[in-house]
Design an enzyme around this catalytic site. Sequence first.
Site, short mmCIF file in Angstrom:
data_model
loop_
_atom_site.label_atom_id
_atom_site.label_comp_id
_atom_site.label_asym_id
_atom_site.label_seq_id
_atom_site.Cartn_x
_atom_site.Cartn_y
_atom_site.Cartn_z
N HIS A 64 0.46 -0.59 0.31
CA HIS A 64 0.03 0.32 -0.13
C HIS A 64 0.60 1.23 -0.10
O HIS A 64 0.43 1.88 -0.36
CB HIS A 64 -0.82 0.02 1.21
CG HIS A 64 -2.43 1.16 0.56
ND1 HIS A 64 -2.42 1.85 -0.36
CD2 HIS A 64 -3.29 0.83 1.38
CE1 HIS A 64 -4.05 2.27 -0.03
NE2 HIS A 64 -4.49 1.55 0.95
N ARG A 65 1.78 1.05 0.52
CA ARG A 65 3.29 2.46 0.19
C ARG A 65 2.90 2.68 -1.54
O ARG A 65 3.36 3.98 -1.34
CB ARG A 65 4.30 1.84 0.78
CG ARG A 65 4.61 1.65 2.09
CD ARG A 65 5.98 1.29 2.75
NE ARG A 65 5.80 0.08 1.57
CZ ARG A 65 7.77 -0.86 1.73
NH1 ARG A 65 8.43 -0.28 2.45
NH2 ARG A 65 7.68 -1.52 1.24
#
Length: 496
Positions: free
Chosen positions: A467-468
Site C-alpha cells: 500500500h506504500r
Amino acid sequence: MTTMTEASVREFKMPDVGEGLTEAEILKWYVQPGDTVTDGQVVCEVETAKAAVELPIPYDGVVRELRFPEGTTVDVGMSIIAVDVSGGSAPAAAAPEPAPAVEEEPEEPKSQGSGRQPVLVGYGVATSSTKRRPRKSAEIPAQESAPVSAAVQAELNGHGTVAEAAPAPSAPVSAPATAADRPRPLAKPPVRKLAKDLGVDLASVVPSGPDGIITREDVHAAAAAPAQAPARPTAPQPTPATAQVSTAPVTTAAAAPAASYDAGRETRIPVKGVRKATAQAMVGSAFTAPHVTEFVTVDVTRTMKLVEELKGDKDMQGLRVNPLLLIAKALLVAIRRNPDVNASWDEANQEIVRKHYVNLGIAAATPRGLIVPNIKDAHDKTLPQLAEALGELVATAREGRTSPAAMQGGTVTITNVGVFGVDTGTPILNPGESAILAVGAIKLRPWVHKGKVKPRQVTTLALSFDHRLVDGELGSKVLADVAAVLEQPKRLITWG
C-alpha cells in the site's frame, strides 16, 4: 616456513553462489582424498538459503583433504577442499594431519597472487573478507592461541565440537569480570543473527570459544537457560555473589529442556537452507510492507475452453499449456495497462522505483521448501515463448536445480494455491516486489450466465499489494483487468 609440498596445495574456498549469501551447507561430496580432479569438474553440491548448487573446482590436481564433512554449514570464504596442483600424486592420508593447512589461509603471501578466487560459480570471494578476524589473534599471547589453532576456524564458523571447545573454559573464567570493559562481544555474523533470532543479548553470553569468541553453542546454552537472566539483576555488582547464584541454575537449566521437550512425541528440525530464507523473507515482508489484499470471483469457462484449443494448436505442440499460462498472460496485460503497479520501494533513498520490465515470479513448492524463480523479461515474450519459459522453470524447480540468479530481480509474482484444492488465500509479498496474485481452484459452480443459472467453471483471485506503492484504486484496476481477461480471453488480443 612454507615447504615446496605445502606451496603446491591450493585451497578452494566456499564461494558466494548468490548475492549477499553468507553460508552454505555441504550436501554431498563427489570426490575423496587421493582422487584426481580436473579444471571444471564438479566436486560437491551445496545448499544455500536459496537453492542447491554444484561447485566445480577451478584447477587440476589431486585431492589432499576435504575440510568439512557432509551436512556441515560453512561460511563463505572458508576453505572446503585442499588440492595438490604440483602434478605429483601426494599421499592422501598424510595431508589431513598437519594443522598448518588451516593456518595458511589467513597468510597474506598466499592471497596476493590470486586476489579473488577464480571460481566458476557465483561471484568469487574477496580474500580480505575472511582474513581480518584472524589478524586480531596476533594480540593474544602465543601460548593461548597455539593449542587451539586447528579449532579456531571451526569455532569461528560455528561448527566446533565439545572436544574443540574443551581447552577454552579457562578463558571464560575471567570473562564476567571484564564483560563491562569489552565494547562489543566477539562473534561471527551468523552467530549474531542466531542470537538476534533467539532474543539473546550477546553481552550477557559467556564465550567458550578460542580468544573469547562466542559460538553457536554458547548462544543456544544462553537461550536454554531462562532462569539465569532473572538471577543476575538481584546482585549485579558483587562478583562473588554473582558467581554463587550463577552456579545454582545450572541444574535447573539442564532439566528445563527435558521438561518442555518430549523426544518420543515431538521432533525438532533445525531451521536452515530454503526454509530459513523463506521464514526471514516472509517476516521481513509482513512487518515492512503494509499489505492490502483484494478478492474477485470470476467465470473462467471461456479461458478453460481456450486452454483445450491451444493444446491442439500446432504452434503450441510440445509446450506446457495449462490455465496458469493464460493467467500469467492476463497479469502481464493488466500490468501493461497499469504500469505503475510494477514498482518497488527504496527505503534508503525514499524513492519509488518504477520498473520498465516484468520479471514474473512463479511460486513453486519443492522438497526443499518454497522458492520463487522468475521469468526474465516476461513482458516481451509471446505466448509460445512464455509457455516454454514456464515449462523450464517448473521442471528445474522440481529437480531442485533452480539457480540463485533465477530467483533474483522479480517484480511481481503468481502463486497457484488452487492446485491444492483451496479457493484462495492472502499471499505475502515477495520482498522487493509490489504485488502478488493468488489463484484459487477452478471448480464447477452455479453461475448466472445470460440470464440463466448454469454450471460454470469459476475461480477466485486474490491480489496482495504494497500500500506504500499501490493505492486501492490502482490495485483494484489491476485485479479487475486480470479477471476481465480470464472471463473474456479475446481481450488478450484487443488489449494486448
